[in-house]
Each structure stands twice: as C-alpha cells, then as structure tokens.
Design a protein around this motif. Sequence first.
Motif, short mmCIF file in Angstrom:
data_model
loop_
_atom_site.label_atom_id
_atom_site.label_comp_id
_atom_site.label_asym_id
_atom_site.label_seq_id
_atom_site.Cartn_x
_atom_site.Cartn_y
_atom_site.Cartn_z
N LYS A 225 24.17 14.68 44.89
CA LYS A 225 22.69 14.17 45.14
C LYS A 225 21.76 15.32 45.08
O LYS A 225 20.65 14.72 44.30
CB LYS A 225 22.58 13.95 46.95
CG LYS A 225 23.29 12.70 47.23
CD LYS A 225 23.01 12.52 49.14
CE LYS A 225 24.04 11.34 49.28
NZ LYS A 225 23.77 11.33 51.04
N ILE A 226 22.04 16.69 45.25
CA ILE A 226 21.16 17.50 45.10
C ILE A 226 21.15 17.89 43.38
O ILE A 226 19.71 17.93 43.34
CB ILE A 226 21.64 19.05 45.73
CG1 ILE A 226 21.59 18.73 47.30
CG2 ILE A 226 20.90 19.96 45.27
CD1 ILE A 226 22.61 20.02 48.02
N SER B 95 21.17 15.51 41.16
CA SER B 95 20.53 14.54 40.67
C SER B 95 19.14 14.63 40.59
O SER B 95 18.28 14.32 39.75
CB SER B 95 21.03 13.08 41.44
OG SER B 95 20.54 13.07 42.64
N GLU B 96 18.62 15.25 41.82
CA GLU B 96 17.13 15.62 41.98
C GLU B 96 16.79 16.63 41.28
O GLU B 96 15.70 16.75 40.58
CB GLU B 96 16.92 16.02 43.73
CG GLU B 96 17.22 14.91 44.55
CD GLU B 96 17.14 15.21 46.08
OE1 GLU B 96 16.82 16.41 45.97
OE2 GLU B 96 17.48 14.48 46.82
N ARG B 97 17.52 17.93 40.80
CA ARG B 97 17.09 18.85 40.32
C ARG B 97 18.45 19.47 39.53
O ARG B 97 19.21 20.24 40.46
CB ARG B 97 16.63 19.68 41.03
CG ARG B 97 15.66 21.09 40.28
CD ARG B 97 15.22 21.71 41.61
NE ARG B 97 13.78 22.24 41.06
CZ ARG B 97 13.09 23.12 41.59
NH1 ARG B 97 13.43 23.36 42.92
NH2 ARG B 97 11.93 23.41 41.20
N SER B 98 18.75 19.14 38.24
CA SER B 98 19.87 19.48 37.61
C SER B 98 20.14 20.83 37.21
O SER B 98 20.94 21.45 37.12
CB SER B 98 19.99 18.56 36.38
OG SER B 98 18.95 18.84 35.53
#
Length: 148
Positions: free
Chosen positions: A99-100, A102-105
């Motif tokens: 999840k994390i 996916s927001e900021r790779s």
Amino acid sequence: MKGMGMMPSNRRKPMSEINVVPYIDVMLVLLVIFMVTAPMLTQGVKVDLPETTSDPIQAQKDVESIIVSVDSTGAYYLEIGDQGSDPMTLPEVREQVAKILSERSNRQVLVRGDQHVEYGRVVRLMAELQSAGASSVGLITEAPGDDG
C-alpha cells in the motif's frame, strides 16, 4: 520659599528592576515537563543488531524510509518515520508495504533484524518485501564495538 519651576523633592524615582520570579517559575515548570516527556519520545522495537563494518548508505533527505524490524522472537514491526506498529504477521507486513509503495514508490525499504533471529525468517521477509514492490531492500547493522 521654594522656586516655582522646581520639582518637589519627595517624588519617587522610577523602579528600574524587573521581577524575574514568575519567569523562573515558568522555566522550572517547563524543565519538569521536558524531563518527564523526553524518555517517552524514544520509540521502537528492541532489536540486538548484528555488528559489521560497512559503508553507510546515503539517505534521501525528502523521502522517509520504511523500516521493517524483526525482534528476537520473530515478530515483525513496521516503522514509517516516527510511527511504529504493533507486532504483525508476514502477510500483513507485505500488504502494508505494498500500500505504501503504491502511493510513493521511491521510498527506501530497510530491514532491521535481531542477530538471534533465524536467517530464513529474514530471507522470507526480504522476499515478501520485494514481491510487495520494493526495488531494493537494505539491511541495518551496527558498527562493531570495542568489546567484540
């Protein structure tokens, strides 16, 4: 007979001293507050890191790292910035990291494993982190001490 333009001599001089007692009281109250809250600011999981000599990695200043800790009992903990977590299972860690990322790779993923934990547990964690989208996974160690 006194001169007409002269000021009366019984007039008080202006007081040029400042009462600092209230400031001292406030300072002592703040000191007590900071002394009580300072030990509570250190958070995290107690992990006995393995010691090795290595070059430190260059941290990116504007990106918070994701740190996954494995304590000596094999429990997983997720730390993002100053926020820690309760013990988690390996699938929960994978889901949260996915999840994390996916927001900021571009976040850095680091593993902090206790030196007494099974090697296979750390390897499984690293494999799960890579399948969650972490392009590279770093390991956190401590510099060797003089006792070693």
